[in-house]
Structure formats: structure tokens, C-alpha cells
Design an enzyme around this catalytic site. Structure first.
Site, PDB file in Angstrom:
ATOM      1  N   ALA A  12     -11.672   4.593 -21.742  1.00  0.00           N
ATOM      2  CA  ALA A  12     -12.501   5.979 -20.748  1.00  0.00           C
ATOM      3  C   ALA A  12     -11.875   7.685 -21.036  1.00  0.00           C
ATOM      4  CB  ALA A  12     -12.065   5.804 -18.977  1.00  0.00           C
ATOM      5  N   SER A  15     -14.334  -4.045 -14.251  1.00  0.00           N
ATOM      6  CA  SER A  15     -14.382  -5.646 -14.656  1.00  0.00           C
ATOM      7  C   SER A  15     -15.764  -6.553 -13.872  1.00  0.00           C
ATOM      8  CB  SER A  15     -13.377  -6.673 -13.795  1.00  0.00           C
ATOM      9  OG  SER A  15     -13.018  -6.782 -12.456  1.00  0.00           O
ATOM     10  N   GLN A  50     -15.390   2.725  -7.405  1.00  0.00           N
ATOM     11  CA  GLN A  50     -14.252   1.405  -6.455  1.00  0.00           C
ATOM     12  C   GLN A  50     -13.243   1.503  -5.969  1.00  0.00           C
ATOM     13  OE1 GLN A  50     -15.817  -2.504  -8.466  1.00  0.00           O
ATOM     14  NE2 GLN A  50     -15.666  -1.365  -9.897  1.00  0.00           N
ATOM     15  N   ASN A  51     -12.651   2.629  -6.784  1.00  0.00           N
ATOM     16  CA  ASN A  51     -11.920   3.241  -6.924  1.00  0.00           C
ATOM     17  C   ASN A  51     -10.695   3.723  -4.984  1.00  0.00           C
ATOM     18  OD1 ASN A  51     -10.836   2.295  -9.537  1.00  0.00           O
ATOM     19  ND2 ASN A  51     -11.501   4.399 -10.454  1.00  0.00           N
ATOM     20  N   TYR A  91       0.671  -1.180   0.208  1.00  0.00           N
ATOM     21  CA  TYR A  91       0.283  -0.179  -0.176  1.00  0.00           C
ATOM     22  C   TYR A  91       0.826   1.200  -0.239  1.00  0.00           C
ATOM     23  CZ  TYR A  91      -4.794  -2.397   0.093  1.00  0.00           C
ATOM     24  OH  TYR A  91      -5.481  -3.482  -0.029  1.00  0.00           O
ATOM     25  N   HIS A 134     -14.886   2.282  -1.803  1.00  0.00           N
ATOM     26  CA  HIS A 134     -13.929   1.209  -1.210  1.00  0.00           C
ATOM     27  C   HIS A 134     -12.766   1.774  -0.305  1.00  0.00           C
ATOM     28  CE1 HIS A 134     -14.576  -1.957  -4.817  1.00  0.00           C
ATOM     29  NE2 HIS A 134     -16.040  -1.910  -3.285  1.00  0.00           N
ATOM     30  N   ASN A 187     -15.738   0.113 -22.096  1.00  0.00           N
ATOM     31  CA  ASN A 187     -14.647  -0.696 -21.489  1.00  0.00           C
ATOM     32  C   ASN A 187     -13.988  -1.118 -23.426  1.00  0.00           C
ATOM     33  OD1 ASN A 187     -12.596  -2.862 -20.830  1.00  0.00           O
ATOM     34  ND2 ASN A 187     -14.007  -3.190 -18.603  1.00  0.00           N
TER      35      ASN A 187
HETATM   36  C1  BV8 Z   1     -18.484  -7.116   0.978  1.00  0.00           C
HETATM   37  C2  BV8 Z   1      -9.625  -1.953  -1.880  1.00  0.00           C
HETATM   38  C3  BV8 Z   1     -19.483  -7.961   2.916  1.00  0.00           C
HETATM   39  C4  BV8 Z   1      -8.245  -2.563  -1.660  1.00  0.00           C
HETATM   40  C5  BV8 Z   1     -11.264  -3.334  -3.449  1.00  0.00           C
HETATM   41  C6  BV8 Z   1     -22.350 -11.095  -3.412  1.00  0.00           C
HETATM   42  C7  BV8 Z   1     -21.959 -10.303  -2.052  1.00  0.00           C
HETATM   43  C8  BV8 Z   1     -21.215  -9.840  -1.525  1.00  0.00           C
HETATM   44  C9  BV8 Z   1     -20.074 -10.012  -0.942  1.00  0.00           C
HETATM   45  C10 BV8 Z   1     -19.897 -11.202  -1.676  1.00  0.00           C
HETATM   46  C11 BV8 Z   1     -19.848 -11.383  -2.804  1.00  0.00           C
HETATM   47  N1  BV8 Z   1     -19.518 -12.414  -4.036  1.00  0.00           N
HETATM   48  C12 BV8 Z   1     -18.410 -12.336  -3.247  1.00  0.00           C
HETATM   49  C13 BV8 Z   1     -17.918 -10.816  -2.189  1.00  0.00           C
HETATM   50  C14 BV8 Z   1     -17.172 -10.901  -1.477  1.00  0.00           C
HETATM   51  C15 BV8 Z   1     -16.119 -10.289  -1.940  1.00  0.00           C
HETATM   52  C16 BV8 Z   1     -16.023 -10.274  -4.038  1.00  0.00           C
HETATM   53  O1  BV8 Z   1     -16.549  -9.931  -4.158  1.00  0.00           O
HETATM   54  N2  BV8 Z   1     -14.799 -11.229  -4.310  1.00  0.00           N
HETATM   55  C17 BV8 Z   1     -15.395 -10.556  -5.765  1.00  0.00           C
HETATM   56  C18 BV8 Z   1     -13.128 -10.998  -6.726  1.00  0.00           C
HETATM   57  C19 BV8 Z   1     -15.779 -12.206  -6.160  1.00  0.00           C
HETATM   58  N3  BV8 Z   1     -16.526  -9.136  -1.746  1.00  0.00           N
HETATM   59  C20 BV8 Z   1     -16.273  -8.169  -1.198  1.00  0.00           C
HETATM   60  O2  BV8 Z   1     -15.380  -9.507   0.301  1.00  0.00           O
HETATM   61  C21 BV8 Z   1     -16.303  -7.061  -0.242  1.00  0.00           C
HETATM   62  N4  BV8 Z   1     -16.790  -6.688   0.684  1.00  0.00           N
HETATM   63  O3  BV8 Z   1     -19.280  -7.586   0.226  1.00  0.00           O
HETATM   64  O4  BV8 Z   1     -18.854  -6.799   2.571  1.00  0.00           O
HETATM   65  C22 BV8 Z   1     -18.936  -9.259   3.324  1.00  0.00           C
HETATM   66  C23 BV8 Z   1     -18.633  -9.043   4.747  1.00  0.00           C
HETATM   67  C24 BV8 Z   1     -18.130 -11.198   4.795  1.00  0.00           C
HETATM   68  C25 BV8 Z   1     -18.768 -11.677   4.401  1.00  0.00           C
HETATM   69  C26 BV8 Z   1     -18.417 -11.826   3.041  1.00  0.00           C
HETATM   70  C27 BV8 Z   1     -19.163 -10.564   3.110  1.00  0.00           C
HETATM   71  C28 BV8 Z   1     -15.794  -5.818  -0.358  1.00  0.00           C
HETATM   72  C29 BV8 Z   1     -15.125  -5.343  -1.777  1.00  0.00           C
HETATM   73  C30 BV8 Z   1     -14.301  -4.338  -1.489  1.00  0.00           C
HETATM   74  C31 BV8 Z   1     -12.613  -5.354  -2.408  1.00  0.00           C
HETATM   75  N5  BV8 Z   1     -11.673  -3.470  -1.918  1.00  0.00           N
HETATM   76  N6  BV8 Z   1     -10.135  -2.570  -2.853  1.00  0.00           N
HETATM   77  C32 BV8 Z   1      -7.619  -1.318  -2.161  1.00  0.00           C
HETATM   78  O5  BV8 Z   1      -7.815  -0.901  -3.903  1.00  0.00           O
HETATM   79  O6  BV8 Z   1      -6.286  -2.342  -2.097  1.00  0.00           O
HETATM   80  S1  BV8 Z   1     -11.624  -3.871  -4.813  1.00  0.00           S
HETATM   81  C33 BV8 Z   1     -10.697  -3.976  -5.577  1.00  0.00           C
HETATM   82  O7  BV8 Z   1     -11.048  -4.405  -7.012  1.00  0.00           O
HETATM   83  C34 BV8 Z   1     -10.372  -2.645  -6.195  1.00  0.00           C
HETATM   84  O8  BV8 Z   1     -11.246  -1.495  -6.274  1.00  0.00           O
HETATM   85  C35 BV8 Z   1     -10.783  -1.909  -7.888  1.00  0.00           C
HETATM   86  O9  BV8 Z   1     -11.788  -0.910  -8.088  1.00  0.00           O
HETATM   87  C36 BV8 Z   1     -12.083  -3.810  -7.341  1.00  0.00           C
HETATM   88  C37 BV8 Z   1     -12.819  -4.138  -8.754  1.00  0.00           C
HETATM   89  O10 BV8 Z   1     -11.929  -4.120  -9.896  1.00  0.00           O
HETATM   90  P1  BV8 Z   1     -11.971  -3.138 -10.882  1.00  0.00           P
HETATM   91  O11 BV8 Z   1     -11.992  -1.878 -10.002  1.00  0.00           O
HETATM   92  O12 BV8 Z   1     -13.375  -3.833 -12.061  1.00  0.00           O
HETATM   93  O13 BV8 Z   1     -10.298  -3.391 -11.779  1.00  0.00           O
HETATM   94  P2  BV8 Z   1     -10.027  -4.583 -12.881  1.00  0.00           P
HETATM   95  O14 BV8 Z   1      -9.053  -3.924 -12.574  1.00  0.00           O
HETATM   96  O15 BV8 Z   1     -10.724  -6.449 -12.207  1.00  0.00           O
HETATM   97  O16 BV8 Z   1     -10.746  -4.369 -14.110  1.00  0.00           O
HETATM   98  C38 BV8 Z   1     -10.603  -2.959 -14.401  1.00  0.00           C
HETATM   99  C39 BV8 Z   1     -10.947  -3.503 -15.854  1.00  0.00           C
HETATM  100  O17 BV8 Z   1     -10.670  -2.079 -16.351  1.00  0.00           O
HETATM  101  C40 BV8 Z   1     -11.385  -4.408 -17.603  1.00  0.00           C
HETATM  102  O18 BV8 Z   1     -12.407  -4.676 -17.188  1.00  0.00           O
HETATM  103  C41 BV8 Z   1     -10.402  -3.378 -18.363  1.00  0.00           C
HETATM  104  O19 BV8 Z   1     -10.933  -4.334 -19.656  1.00  0.00           O
HETATM  105  C42 BV8 Z   1     -10.711  -2.326 -18.454  1.00  0.00           C
HETATM  106  N7  BV8 Z   1     -10.142  -1.571 -18.708  1.00  0.00           N
HETATM  107  C43 BV8 Z   1      -8.503  -1.306 -18.657  1.00  0.00           C
HETATM  108  N8  BV8 Z   1      -8.407  -0.287 -19.192  1.00  0.00           N
HETATM  109  C44 BV8 Z   1      -8.828   0.829 -19.675  1.00  0.00           C
HETATM  110  C45 BV8 Z   1     -10.328   0.305 -18.818  1.00  0.00           C
HETATM  111  N9  BV8 Z   1     -11.265   0.443 -19.131  1.00  0.00           N
HETATM  112  C46 BV8 Z   1     -11.361   2.245 -19.797  1.00  0.00           C
HETATM  113  N10 BV8 Z   1     -10.514   2.343 -20.197  1.00  0.00           N
HETATM  114  C47 BV8 Z   1      -9.095   2.250 -19.681  1.00  0.00           C
HETATM  115  N11 BV8 Z   1      -8.531   3.057 -20.707  1.00  0.00           N
END
Ligand code: BV8
Length: 264
Positions: A247, A205, A109-110, A75, A127, A229
Site C-alpha cells: 500500500a 486477506s 476493517q482497521n 489490547y 470494526h 496486496n
Molecule cells: C458478525 C476487531 C454477525 C478486533 C476484527 C458470514 C457472515 C457473517 C459473519 C460470519 C460469516 N462467516 C463467519 C462469520 C463470523 C466472523 C468471521 O468472519 N470469521 C472469520 C474468521 C471466518 N465474523 C464475525 O464474527 C463478525 N460479526 O458477522 O456479526 C454475527 C453475530 C453473531 C453470530 C454470527 C454472526 C465480526 C468480525 C469482526 C472481527 N473483528 N477486528 C481486533 O482488531 O482485535 S477482525 C480483524 O481481522 C481485524 O479487524 C482485521 O482487519 C480483520 C481482517 O483481517 P485483515 O484486515 O484482512 O488482516 P489480515 O492480517 O488477515 O490480512 C492482511 C493482508 O494484508 C494480507 O492479505 C497481506 O498479504 C496484506 N498485506 C501485508 N502487508 C501489506 C499488505 N497489503 C498491502 N500492503 C502491505 N504493506
């Protein structure tokens, strides 16, 4: 509703059509929104020190308790990177677009703060913020100013400083996997998405919940959903328009086509 800008792309024209008549708009953004500012997206191989770890395994309280130096070092590296980058034209286009609607809420989410730094007046950070360091045990705020001078060794591991109030280790003010999102921000995000006329889903994503559920609320509420995207996502089959563009290119074109060009 739109200014004839000659070589406007087909997707831009379709986006303008979908936005015509919209009064309440929400922009839901993910890490791709910051990519053109130089911030690695969450699922790209983290450059440099972090190619060997899966970010979703570092962004947890358990990982911090197990290896505080590795998580805190990651971090610190990201925090320093974010201090050095700036918003890009896409961020400023979202600011310009505010003038074209009754309401434009940015739900992000950022954790990099780039929407706020660009001047978006209404931002919900689902987040948390990489800038908002606090102590692990009691949540006492910790002023990150002192972190500038901390040495980041080759290993990338840095022992977290101790809270000046209770002595517990300092952590970033982000929402880790398994942690609840800030209740107020999530509740308002759900409300504004469910009630909006148009939802822009930009640079995500659509894999992380509950944020990934928000577009479903928009669709159920009758919003026109536009995904910006370069890659398709699990959401793509259900949106009204997929604009396979970055974007930084799409948003300035959209704001210009809507007669709200990005201020130079
Ligand atoms: C929670 C902070 C309750 C940290 C992050 C269903 C319901 C609830 C929870 C869950 C569920 N299913 C699963 C879960 C658990 C979990 C989860 O979602 N897991 C996933 C992996 C399946 N969720 C949680 O734990 C959440 N908490 O629900 O609490 C709870 C409590 C206890 C027990 C159970 C539930 C908390 C989630 C938050 C996690 N923290 N960030 C840090 O940053 O270090 S998430 C992290 O991923 C970032 O914030 C990021 O933004 C986020 C999402 O990813 P994206 O933003 O989409 O980024 P990614 O790289 O994946 O994709 C980028 C995209 O951009 C791509 O598509 C690419 O093609 C595109 N791109 C690239 N370049 C460009 C572009 N687009 C446009 N222009 C460009 N130039």
C-alpha cells in the site's frame, strides 16, 4: 486523465485506466494498510508477547469473560503501539486522491484510527476503534488517558480497570468475533460500495465477514475492482486488476499518476 510519470508500473497504468471516468470511489482497507506504519497485521504472528495465541481466539467476548487480564493486556499492548505509530505515505495518498473524484469513501476493517489521523474526510470504521474503551456491561465510555500509566508485566496480563459508573470491567471499543458490526457504518458501506464506479481493496486477506462480502457488492454493481496486496487472496481471481505491491508504494504512485501527488 493521468500525468505521464515516465517509469510508472504496468499495474499503475492499468489502475489509472480502470479509474478513468470514475466519479465515486471506495477504498476498502484491512490490516495490510497499516503494516508499513509498524502495526502488525492481524494474521501475522503477533510479535512479542502474543506469538503463542491465535488472535481470533483473543478477539471475542467469551475470551474476555474467561480471562479478562489476558485479553485486556493484549489490547493495552496494541493500544500503546498504535499511540506510537503514524500514518504512512499510502494513507496520505488516499487523502490526496479525494481531490480527484466526486466522492472517495474509506471503508476500513482497521481499528487503529490511522486513516482519520492522516486526514481522510470520510471514513467508516466497520470494526470499531481501539481508542474507544467502554465498560463491558453497559457500554459506558471510559477515558483511556489513565491507561498510559498501567504497568504491562512480562506475562502481558493486565486486569481491566472498572467502569467508574457501574463498576463493570473495561473493554476495548472494537467489534469482536460474534459481535454485530455498527449498523449505520455497515449499511452505508454496503450502499457506497454497491453504487461506486471503482473499488480499491487494499491490504486485506478477504477472510473476515461481512466485510469480505463487500467486494461482491462492488462487482455486482459494475464497479472496477482493483486489489492492492503483495499476496493473492480468495478475491484475486475475481478482480479486474491485482496489483501485487504494498500500500505504501502503490498508493503514492497511483495518486501521482492521477495528478494528485501526496503533499510533502
Ligand atoms: C458478525 C476487531 C454477525 C478486533 C476484527 C458470514 C457472515 C457473517 C459473519 C460470519 C460469516 N462467516 C463467519 C462469520 C463470523 C466472523 C468471521 O468472519 N470469521 C472469520 C474468521 C471466518 N465474523 C464475525 O464474527 C463478525 N460479526 O458477522 O456479526 C454475527 C453475530 C453473531 C453470530 C454470527 C454472526 C465480526 C468480525 C469482526 C472481527 N473483528 N477486528 C481486533 O482488531 O482485535 S477482525 C480483524 O481481522 C481485524 O479487524 C482485521 O482487519 C480483520 C481482517 O483481517 P485483515 O484486515 O484482512 O488482516 P489480515 O492480517 O488477515 O490480512 C492482511 C493482508 O494484508 C494480507 O492479505 C497481506 O498479504 C496484506 N498485506 C501485508 N502487508 C501489506 C499488505 N497489503 C498491502 N500492503 C502491505 N504493506
Amino acid at each position: 486523465m493521468w500525468t505521464d510519470c515516465g517509469n510508472v508500473s504496468n499495474e499503475c497504468k492499468q489502475a489509472v485506466e480502470l479509474l478513468s471516468g470514475a466519479r465515486r470511489v471506495v477504498a476498502l482497507t484491512g490490516a495490510g494498510m497499516s503494516q508499513e506504519s509498524g502495526v502488525p497485521t492481524f494474521r501475522d504472528a503477533q510479535t512479542g508477547l502474543w506469538e503463542r495465541y491465535d488472535p481470533t481466539e483473543l478477539a471475542t467476548a467469551a475470551a474476555f469473560q474467561q480471562n479478562p487480564a489476558r485479553v485486556f493486556g493484549w489490547y493495552l499492548w496494541r493500544w500503546r503501539l498504535v499511540q506510537r505509530v503514524s500514518p504512512h505515505a499510502g494513507h496520505y495518498a488516499l487523502v490526496a486522491l479525494v481531490r480527484g473524484f466526486d466522492e472517495l469513501v474509506v471503508v476500513t476493517q482497521n481499528v487503529d484510527g490511522l486513516h482519520r489521523r492522516a486526514g481522510s474526510p470520510d471514513v467508516l470504521e466497520l470494526h470499531g476503534s481501539i481508542d474507544a474503551f467502554r465498560c463491558f456491561d453497559q457500554g459506558h465510555p471510559y477515558d483511556p488517558a489513565g491507561l498510559e500509566s498501567l504497568e504491562l508485566p512480562e506475562s502481558g496480563e493486565v486486569q481491566p480497570p472498572e467502569c467508574r459508573v457501574c463498576g463493570s470491567p473495561v473493554r476495548p471499543g472494537v467489534v469482536w468475533y460474534g459481535e454485530f458490526l455498527p449498523q449505520d457504518a455497515l449499511e452505508r458501506a454496503c450502499r457506497v460500495v454497491a453504487e461506486c464506479d471503482a473499488l480499491l481493496v487494499i491490504g486485506t486477506s478477504a477472510l473476515v465477514y461481512p466485510a469480505a462480502d463487500l467486494p461482491n457488492l462492488g462487482l455486482a454493481g459494475g464497479a472496477s475492482v482493483i486489489e492492492i496486496n503483495p499476496e493473492s487472496t480468495p478475491l484475486t481471481p475475481r478482480v479486474h486488476l491485482w496489483w501485487p505491491e504494498s500500500a505504501g508504494a502503490a498508493l503514492p504512485a497511483l495518486s501521482a499518476a492521477l495528478g494528485q501527488p501526496v503533499a510533502p
